[in-house]
Design a protein around this motif. Structure first.
Motif, PDB file in Angstrom:
ATOM      1  N   ALA A 155      -3.142   5.833  -6.009  1.00 52.15           N
ATOM      2  CA  ALA A 155      -2.308   5.229  -7.061  1.00 52.15           C
ATOM      3  C   ALA A 155      -2.545   3.724  -7.078  1.00 52.15           C
ATOM      4  N   ASN A 156      -2.957   3.196  -8.244  1.00 53.26           N
ATOM      5  CA  ASN A 156      -3.123   1.741  -8.408  1.00 53.26           C
ATOM      6  C   ASN A 156      -1.761   1.166  -8.757  1.00 53.26           C
ATOM      7  N   ALA A 167      -6.256  -6.078  -6.180  1.00 59.75           N
ATOM      8  CA  ALA A 167      -5.792  -4.697  -6.385  1.00 59.75           C
ATOM      9  C   ALA A 167      -4.934  -4.346  -5.183  1.00 59.75           C
ATOM     10  N   VAL A 168      -3.864  -3.604  -5.427  1.00 61.14           N
ATOM     11  CA  VAL A 168      -3.082  -3.037  -4.321  1.00 61.14           C
ATOM     12  C   VAL A 168      -2.852  -1.579  -4.676  1.00 61.14           C
ATOM     13  N   ASN A 169      -3.246  -0.715  -3.756  1.00 63.30           N
ATOM     14  CA  ASN A 169      -3.217   0.722  -4.012  1.00 63.30           C
ATOM     15  C   ASN A 169      -2.463   1.450  -2.909  1.00 63.30           C
ATOM     16  N   LEU A 170      -1.926   2.607  -3.276  1.00 71.89           N
ATOM     17  CA  LEU A 170      -1.277   3.472  -2.296  1.00 71.89           C
ATOM     18  C   LEU A 170      -2.104   4.758  -2.248  1.00 71.89           C
ATOM     19  N   LEU A 236      -0.981   1.751   2.323  1.00 65.51           N
ATOM     20  CA  LEU A 236      -0.956   0.727   1.277  1.00 65.51           C
ATOM     21  C   LEU A 236      -2.077  -0.241   1.615  1.00 65.51           C
ATOM     22  N   TYR A 237      -2.910  -0.601   0.611  1.00 64.21           N
ATOM     23  CA  TYR A 237      -3.956  -1.565   0.954  1.00 64.21           C
ATOM     24  C   TYR A 237      -4.250  -2.502  -0.202  1.00 64.21           C
ATOM     25  N   SER A 238      -4.756  -3.674   0.168  1.00 60.83           N
ATOM     26  CA  SER A 238      -5.105  -4.699  -0.816  1.00 60.83           C
ATOM     27  C   SER A 238      -6.621  -4.844  -0.874  1.00 60.83           C
ATOM     28  N   LYS A 239      -7.090  -5.410  -1.989  1.00 60.73           N
ATOM     29  CA  LYS A 239      -8.540  -5.519  -2.209  1.00 60.73           C
ATOM     30  C   LYS A 239      -8.782  -6.689  -3.160  1.00 60.73           C
ATOM     31  N   ASN A 240      -9.687  -7.604  -2.804  1.00 64.47           N
ATOM     32  CA  ASN A 240      -9.960  -8.802  -3.611  1.00 64.47           C
ATOM     33  C   ASN A 240     -11.001  -8.490  -4.683  1.00 64.47           C
ATOM     34  N   VAL A 241     -10.537  -7.941  -5.792  1.00 64.99           N
ATOM     35  CA  VAL A 241     -11.436  -7.469  -6.862  1.00 64.99           C
ATOM     36  C   VAL A 241     -11.644  -8.538  -7.944  1.00 64.99           C
TER      37      VAL A 241
END
Ligand code: UGY
Ligand code: MN
Length: 247
Positions: A155-156, A167-170, A236-241
């Motif tokens: 899930a975005n 971006a932070v996704n579960l 839960l994670y973050s990503k520098n997109v």
């Protein structure tokens, strides 16, 4: 679980880290009122962002991030209130908010809440509309099978638009589900295990992980996960997109 004296599950390496709750050292969060925290990931270990836990009690008040820094806040437990643009938003468990850089806001609690926060320096790009603040609940976001696997649902939590450089996704895995490849990519991740357990490969190391653990994956850190146990695992994670790789 009590570990033998002198042992820890945590490990910090050049391009990755696994920080278990057994090694958390709690300290006041600078600028926040009546709030204790644990800084799990930071530039001090080589990361390009921070990930921290804020533990708030009655009367706690947040401090703003540094100028130019965007903030993502996720409620791990309890309930908090976000004041933003003259409105108050109730944030309860798995509620979240995105605050673009320099967006005036305040997070408070009447009772108790523990929050997971990610903060990144925003990278504006010419001709790209800046991101807007938003408030949501993870339960309201529709998860999609990751690379076609219905046992690995992603899930975005933030819009997939060029102005959002974060971006932070579960990610929720049924027991036995795994990432379909060992990922190696330019993006950096901060990760917090919200449920369940599994095994995380980071570089050439394999870590048993469970709810409450945090992971840093630096750029190009080989990474893979498999959920184990009898219940789903979730992180839960973050990503520098959406960033120029030359900057
Ligand atoms: O979005 C991602 O890169 C994600 N699949 N990585 C991960 O879960 N370690
Ligand atoms: Mn990845």
């Amino acid at each position: 679980m009590t570990l033998p004296l002198g042992q820890t599950r945590s490990r910090v390496a050049r391009d990755h880290a696994m920080i278990g709750p057994d090694s958390h050292v709690i300290a006041a969060l600078p600028g926040w009122r009546q709030t204790q925290g644990v800084v799990l990931i930071s530039p001090a270990m080589g990361a390009g962002f921070t990930q921290y836990i804020a533990m708030m009690g009655p009367g706690s008040v947040s401090a703003p991030p540094q100028p130019g820094v965007e903030r993502f806040v996720f409620v791990r437990d309890g309930a908090a209130t976000l004041a933003l643009d003259g409105k108050k938003h109730a944030l309860d468990a798995q509620g979240y908010a995105y605050l673009p850089p320099d967006a005036p806001h305040e997070i408070t609690t009447d009772n108790v809440a523990s929050l997971i926060l990610f903060e990144y320096r925003y990278q504006a790009r010419e001709g790209v509309a800046p991101p807007k603040a938003l408030v949501g609940r993870a339960a309201d976001r529709k998860a999609q099978p990751f690379m076609g696997d219905p046992d690995a649902m992603l899930a975005n939590l933030l819009p997939d638009e060029p102005g959002y450089d974060l971006a932070v996704n579960l990610f929720t895995f049924n027991p036995g589900a795994a990432l379909p490849l060992v990922e190696v990519h330019v993006f950096e991740h901060g990760l917090y295990m919200t449920r369940g357990r599994g095994v995380y490969r980071l570089g050439d190391e394999w870590f048993p992980v469970e709810a409450g653990d945090s992971i840093w994956m630096g750029p190009y850190c080989p990474q893979w996960f498999c959920a184990i146990g009898k219940a789903p695992a979730q992180y839960l994670y973050s990503k520098n997109v959406n960033r120029d790789a030359m900057s």
